[in-house]
Enzyme design. Structure first.
Site, short mmCIF file in Angstrom:
data_model
loop_
_atom_site.label_atom_id
_atom_site.label_comp_id
_atom_site.label_asym_id
_atom_site.label_seq_id
_atom_site.Cartn_x
_atom_site.Cartn_y
_atom_site.Cartn_z
N LYS A 37 0.90 -1.17 -0.06
CA LYS A 37 0.00 0.07 0.06
C LYS A 37 0.70 1.32 -0.03
O LYS A 37 0.65 2.07 -0.83
CB LYS A 37 -0.87 0.04 1.32
CG LYS A 37 -1.56 1.15 1.70
CD LYS A 37 -2.49 1.34 2.81
CE LYS A 37 -1.78 1.50 4.08
NZ LYS A 37 -1.45 3.07 4.44
N ASN A 38 1.89 1.29 0.94
CA ASN A 38 2.60 2.39 1.09
C ASN A 38 3.70 2.80 -0.14
O ASN A 38 4.24 3.91 -0.24
CB ASN A 38 3.38 2.49 2.42
CG ASN A 38 2.03 2.74 3.49
OD1 ASN A 38 1.07 2.80 3.33
ND2 ASN A 38 2.58 2.54 4.89
N ARG A 97 -4.48 9.84 4.38
CA ARG A 97 -3.42 10.79 4.75
C ARG A 97 -2.58 10.87 3.40
O ARG A 97 -2.15 12.11 3.01
CB ARG A 97 -2.57 10.00 5.71
CG ARG A 97 -1.14 10.65 5.82
CD ARG A 97 -1.22 11.89 6.54
NE ARG A 97 0.28 12.50 6.90
CZ ARG A 97 0.39 13.61 7.31
NH1 ARG A 97 -0.60 14.12 7.81
NH2 ARG A 97 1.48 14.27 7.49
N CYS A 148 -5.73 7.70 9.10
CA CYS A 148 -6.00 6.81 10.36
C CYS A 148 -5.55 7.87 11.59
O CYS A 148 -5.08 8.81 11.53
CB CYS A 148 -4.87 5.82 10.88
SG CYS A 148 -5.55 4.32 9.79
N PRO A 168 0.27 16.54 11.17
CA PRO A 168 0.31 17.95 10.46
C PRO A 168 0.98 17.88 9.42
O PRO A 168 1.61 16.79 9.18
CB PRO A 168 1.33 18.95 11.73
CG PRO A 168 2.15 17.75 12.33
CD PRO A 168 1.03 16.44 12.20
N ILE A 169 1.16 18.75 8.57
CA ILE A 169 1.74 18.75 7.17
C ILE A 169 2.73 19.96 6.93
O ILE A 169 3.05 20.32 5.86
CB ILE A 169 0.82 18.81 5.87
CG1 ILE A 169 0.10 20.07 6.12
CG2 ILE A 169 -0.06 17.46 6.02
CD1 ILE A 169 -0.94 20.02 4.65
N ASP A 170 3.12 20.44 8.19
CA ASP A 170 3.94 21.76 7.84
C ASP A 170 5.32 21.48 7.38
O ASP A 170 6.05 22.22 6.61
CB ASP A 170 4.30 22.26 9.49
CG ASP A 170 5.15 21.01 10.47
OD1 ASP A 170 4.37 19.96 10.50
OD2 ASP A 170 5.97 21.06 11.09
N ILE A 214 6.80 7.26 17.35
CA ILE A 214 6.36 8.18 16.00
C ILE A 214 5.11 8.94 16.01
O ILE A 214 4.92 9.84 15.53
CB ILE A 214 6.51 7.04 14.80
CG1 ILE A 214 7.72 6.33 14.72
CG2 ILE A 214 6.16 7.96 13.68
CD1 ILE A 214 9.02 7.20 14.47
C1 EPZ Z 1 3.68 7.12 6.20
O1 EPZ Z 1 2.78 8.05 6.88
C2 EPZ Z 1 2.77 6.03 6.09
N1 EPZ Z 1 1.78 6.05 5.50
C3 EPZ Z 1 2.40 5.41 7.60
O2 EPZ Z 1 1.54 4.23 7.39
C4 EPZ Z 1 3.56 5.33 8.50
O3 EPZ Z 1 3.33 4.81 9.76
C5 EPZ Z 1 4.38 6.54 8.58
O4 EPZ Z 1 4.96 6.71 7.14
C6 EPZ Z 1 5.84 6.06 9.49
O5 EPZ Z 1 6.58 5.18 8.74
C7 EPZ Z 1 1.94 6.20 4.09
O6 EPZ Z 1 2.94 5.77 3.53
C8 EPZ Z 1 0.69 6.19 3.40
P1 EPZ Z 1 5.56 10.79 8.45
P2 EPZ Z 1 3.18 9.61 7.04
O7 EPZ Z 1 5.35 11.92 7.67
O8 EPZ Z 1 4.15 9.90 5.82
C9 EPZ Z 1 5.24 14.15 11.94
C10 EPZ Z 1 -0.12 2.79 7.61
O9 EPZ Z 1 -0.65 2.10 8.53
N2 EPZ Z 1 4.99 14.87 10.93
O10 EPZ Z 1 6.73 9.85 8.34
O11 EPZ Z 1 2.06 10.54 7.41
C11 EPZ Z 1 4.02 12.92 11.98
O12 EPZ Z 1 3.11 13.85 12.93
C12 EPZ Z 1 0.32 4.28 7.74
O13 EPZ Z 1 0.30 2.23 6.50
C13 EPZ Z 1 5.10 16.41 11.16
O14 EPZ Z 1 5.19 16.67 12.48
O15 EPZ Z 1 4.22 9.69 8.35
C14 EPZ Z 1 4.56 12.01 12.75
O16 EPZ Z 1 4.76 11.99 14.16
C15 EPZ Z 1 -0.21 4.88 9.27
N3 EPZ Z 1 4.90 17.09 10.16
C16 EPZ Z 1 6.01 11.90 12.10
O17 EPZ Z 1 6.30 12.92 11.61
C17 EPZ Z 1 4.83 16.83 8.93
O18 EPZ Z 1 4.77 17.59 7.90
C18 EPZ Z 1 5.95 10.79 11.10
O19 EPZ Z 1 5.25 11.20 9.99
C19 EPZ Z 1 4.87 15.61 8.66
C20 EPZ Z 1 5.09 14.65 9.45
#
Ligand code: EPZ
Length: 417
Positions: free
Chosen positions: A22-23, A92, A116, A122-124, A327
């Site tokens: 999926k990812n 997401r 989820c 956030p998306i900052d 995380i």
């Molecule tokens: C991806 O999510 C995956 N989703 C998630 O899988 C996975 O858990 C995650 O990476 C970590 O490995 C997909 O690939 C579709 P991040 P993503 O940006 O990209 C913070 C599943 O179950 N953050 O690495 O959203 C965020 O809040 C899903 O398949 C910011 O603060 O994860 C988190 O605490 C769930 N600001 C941390 O970084 C931002 O702009 C990791 O998020 C972006 C993220």
């Protein structure tokens, strides 16, 4: 009916084919927007998040057709840069369409993504990084409007190896003018998959060090055919199922190299793990021993996506464990449902203290998100009596057919009609 019924007590035995990732598939589907032609994505998982991404692509003029296990994505024409809020808010990964739309149209209107409920999301970092390539964002009535007169390569230092932010920057940079250097990139295998796909379509992306990418902007990408790799989290989920319920399972197409930390933990606990080119075999005979500590980390550490399934394994293992989720700050919610089944999990902030072994008892539980829902199904495999897991729709976001897969391993599992 949105309910999965499990009669616990049967160890898992046999072989299960692991679906496409999926990812990996979702960001590659977004990347297809950059290709003014047809892309063939083989081994694309038949899951609701992929369906949702198909809908979003169709709303901006991209044609999508499923042919057996492949998706044919024709982005010859992209006639809108407005992403449909109705679908965006369901998952997401809609946010990574920002980079792709900006790369193709230099404009995008997006909404805060859904997905989820596992904590703040956030998306900052996405916004800050895209601004470094010349994108201006403003909040408007319609949504978050991003535009760039021209996307110019630049230097981006990600403050945290965010998977989505890394993917977004890559997607915006491949057609930008000039070169882009990114440091602090996520190391998850899905990033390499995205880069491999893009390079196969004519992009110029090089890894220049650990977490460092160098991208030379090109004029245009070309049509290509790409096979999506197997899903490491689905493989890990079923591996956890065997660790929790006992048995002897072969995970066909699982890539051991992508699960190193998980396999090491399983071995340390007493499981027998055999890795082959074609997959991974896991055997759990006697009681496992809980490790003292487990911390979820960014790749290649213990994956946050397998934290909830691991809670079920720990409930069936001898001893205490302190599991720390580093995380997502809301990803231990499933503990409450597991405790209703008889687990002993004490949650304090991002720490879960577990004590086992515990005899779980089947009851009605409710999935609240994707991986927590899968964990409840695994708990049903170990529980005495019947377990009913409601809100199966959450699980179907990432698992093609968890009932089909676990039944093929001998589980007494079905759908409540
Ligand atoms: C991806 O999510 C995956 N989703 C998630 O899988 C996975 O858990 C995650 O990476 C970590 O490995 C997909 O690939 C579709 P991040 P993503 O940006 O990209 C913070 C599943 O179950 N953050 O690495 O959203 C965020 O809040 C899903 O398949 C910011 O603060 O994860 C988190 O605490 C769930 N600001 C941390 O970084 C931002 O702009 C990791 O998020 C972006 C993220």
């Amino acid at each position: 009916m949105d309910c999965i019924q499990i009669r616990g007590g049967t160890p898992l035995k046999g072989e299960v084919l692991i679906q496409g990732s999926k990812n990996a598939a979702l960001p590659i589907m977004a990347a297809c927007v950059l290709v003014p032609g047809i892309t063939v994505l083989k081994n694309c998982p038949d899951i609701s998040d992929v369906d949702c991404m198909c809908r979003i692509l169709q709303c901006v003029g991209v044609k999508v057709k499923r042919q057996d296990d492949a998706l044919l994505i024709d982005a010859s024409k992209v006639d809108s840069w407005r992403l449909p809020e109705e679908y965006e808010t369901r998952m997401r990964s809609s946010v990574i369409l920002a980079g792709a739309m900006l790369g193709r149209c230099r404009k995008v209107c997006l909404h805060h993504p859904g997905g989820c409920v596992i904590g703040d999301r956030p998306i900052d970092m996405h916004i800050r990084a895209l601004e470094r390539l010349g994108v201006c964002f403003e909040q408007t009535q319609e949504g978050i409007l991003g535009s760039a007169a021209r996307l110019a390569g630049g230097r981006i230092d990600l403050p945290f190896p965010s998977v989505g932010a890394t993917e977004n920057v890559i997607l915006a940079a491949v057609l930008a003018k000039g070169c882009t250097r990114i440091t602090g990139c996520a190391l998850e295998p899905e990033i390499a998959a995205l880069c491999n796909f893009l390079n196969g379509a004519g992009a110029r992306i090089k890894e220049t060090g650990r977490g460092c990418l160098f991208i030379e902007g090109v004029e245009r990408l070309r049509e290509s055919c790409y096979r999506v790799e197997s899903d490491r989290i689905v493989a890990g989920t079923y591996l956890m199922g065997a660790l929790a319920a006992g048995g002897d399972v072969f995970l066909r197409n699982a890539q051991a190299g992508q699960l190193e930390c998980v396999l090491q933990t399983a071995r340390r606990m007493g499981a027998v793990i055999r890795t082959e080119k074609s997959g991974v075999r896991v055997v759990r005979g006697g009681r496992l021993t809980a490790p003292e500590r487990i911390r979820t980390e960014v790749y290649p550490g213990f994956p946050t996506d397998l934290q909830s399934p691991m809670l079920v394994v720990l409930s069936q293992s001898q001893g205490e464990c302190l599991l720390t989720e580093t995380i997502f700050n809301g990803r231990l919610a499933v503990a409450e449902q597991l405790n209703r089944m008889g687990a002993r999990i004490v949650v304090e902030g991002c720490n879960a203290r577990t004590k086992g072994p515990r005899q779980l008892t089947g009851c009605c539980v409710h999935a609240g998100e994707l991986r927590g829902g899968a964990a409840l199904v695994l708990a049903g495999l170990c529980a005495q009596g019947n377990t009913e897991v409601y809100h199966r729709c959450f699980i179907d976001r990432g698992y093609e057919d968890i009932v089909r897969d676990l039944r093929s391993l001998g589980a007494d599992i079905g759908v409540k009609t």
